[in-house]
Write a protein that holds these residues in place. Structure first.
Motif, PDB file in Angstrom:
ATOM      1  N   SER A 124       0.836  -1.206   0.000  1.00 44.57           N
ATOM      2  CA  SER A 124       0.000   0.000   0.000  1.00 44.57           C
ATOM      3  C   SER A 124       0.866   1.249   0.000  1.00 44.57           C
ATOM      4  CB  SER A 124      -0.920   0.023   1.221  1.00 44.57           C
ATOM      5  OG  SER A 124      -1.970  -0.879   1.061  1.00 44.57           O
ATOM      6  N   LYS A 125       1.950   1.202   0.773  1.00 42.33           N
ATOM      7  CA  LYS A 125       2.880   2.333   0.797  1.00 42.33           C
ATOM      8  C   LYS A 125       3.604   2.475  -0.537  1.00 42.33           C
ATOM      9  CE  LYS A 125       3.755   1.966   5.745  1.00 42.33           C
ATOM     10  NZ  LYS A 125       4.731   1.518   6.758  1.00 42.33           N
ATOM     11  N   LEU A 126       3.943   1.346  -1.138  1.00 46.08           N
ATOM     12  CA  LEU A 126       4.698   1.345  -2.386  1.00 46.08           C
ATOM     13  C   LEU A 126       3.868   1.810  -3.585  1.00 46.08           C
ATOM     14  CD1 LEU A 126       7.398   0.519  -3.821  1.00 46.08           C
ATOM     15  CD2 LEU A 126       6.342  -1.726  -4.174  1.00 46.08           C
ATOM     16  N   ASP A 133      -5.887  -2.271  -3.886  1.00 47.73           N
ATOM     17  CA  ASP A 133      -7.270  -2.764  -3.883  1.00 47.73           C
ATOM     18  C   ASP A 133      -7.737  -3.080  -5.305  1.00 47.73           C
ATOM     19  OD1 ASP A 133      -7.393  -2.568  -1.130  1.00 47.73           O
ATOM     20  OD2 ASP A 133      -8.482  -0.658  -1.132  1.00 47.73           O
ATOM     21  N   LYS A 134      -7.373  -2.217  -6.237  1.00 49.29           N
ATOM     22  CA  LYS A 134      -7.734  -2.436  -7.645  1.00 49.29           C
ATOM     23  C   LYS A 134      -7.060  -3.711  -8.170  1.00 49.29           C
ATOM     24  CE  LYS A 134      -7.758  -0.089 -12.104  1.00 49.29           C
ATOM     25  NZ  LYS A 134      -7.387   1.137 -12.827  1.00 49.29           N
ATOM     26  N   TYR A 135      -5.805  -3.916  -7.814  1.00 52.08           N
ATOM     27  CA  TYR A 135      -5.073  -5.121  -8.230  1.00 52.08           C
ATOM     28  C   TYR A 135      -5.769  -6.375  -7.684  1.00 52.08           C
ATOM     29  CZ  TYR A 135      -1.555  -8.781  -8.269  1.00 52.08           C
ATOM     30  OH  TYR A 135      -0.906  -9.973  -8.433  1.00 52.08           O
ATOM     31  N   LYS A 136      -6.129  -6.364  -6.392  1.00 50.79           N
ATOM     32  CA  LYS A 136      -6.785  -7.524  -5.789  1.00 50.79           C
ATOM     33  C   LYS A 136      -8.137  -7.785  -6.444  1.00 50.79           C
ATOM     34  CE  LYS A 136      -6.702  -6.975  -1.288  1.00 50.79           C
ATOM     35  NZ  LYS A 136      -6.477  -6.629   0.117  1.00 50.79           N
ATOM     36  N   GLU A 137      -8.864  -6.728  -6.744  1.00 55.66           N
ATOM     37  CA  GLU A 137     -10.155  -6.869  -7.415  1.00 55.66           C
ATOM     38  C   GLU A 137      -9.963  -7.463  -8.817  1.00 55.66           C
ATOM     39  OE1 GLU A 137     -13.721  -4.066  -9.164  1.00 55.66           O
ATOM     40  OE2 GLU A 137     -12.537  -3.299  -7.486  1.00 55.66           O
TER      41      GLU A 137
END
Length: 150
Positions: A124-126, A133-137
């Motif tokens: 999240s920091k990177l 969240d978009k990547y996981k979705e």
């Protein structure tokens, strides 16, 4: 005659990138668990825990099918996990035993989840929480698509 590589850079296919990411993630989780004192594990063994945890009570045949292991390989893996007291085998009928996590197995799950949570915080920091969240979705949609198409 000498051959020269045209380029050492290439674009990984979606499939290859997913496999490589999973391998690295599992390796890092395994290292974290070993540093926390969990013994007798391998990458082949730690992939079983999420399935056992998700189902809570699962047979070795169902677990083997879910992870794509042969019955013989699963039998060996289950024996190791029983020997290290991560799981127990419980008889519900004469034909089959189910696999259940022990308190030590649940502790392992909690430690792995703690590591995963820390990685998510770092990512999240990177790249930003919104991007993560978009990547996981997106990964979920890809999984569902692949799971539901032939």
């Amino acid at each position: 005659m000498k051959f020269k590589l045209m380029s050492t850079r290439f674009t990984m296919s979606l499939c290859f990138l997913s496999m490589e990411t999973s391998k690295v993630f599992n390796k890092r989780i395994l290292e974290s668990l070993e540093e926390s004192g969990f013994e007798g594990l391998s990458e082949a063994l730690i992939v079983l825990f999420p399935y056992i945890y998700e189902e809570q009570i699962i047979t070795s045949a169902k677990l083997a099918k879910k992870v794509g292991y042969s019955r013989q390989a699963m039998h060996k893996n289950i024996k190791k996990l029983v020997d290290f007291e991560y799981i127990i085998l419980v008889s519900h009928n004469e034909k089959e035993k189910s696999i259940e996590l022990t308190p030590k197995g649940l502790e392992l799950i909690n430690k792995a989840n703690e590591y995963i949570s820390n990685v998510e915080k770092d990512l999240s920091k990177l790249i930003g929480k919104k991007e993560l969240d978009k990547y996981k979705e997106t990964q979920s949609k890809i999984y569902e698509y692949l799971e539901n198409t032939k």
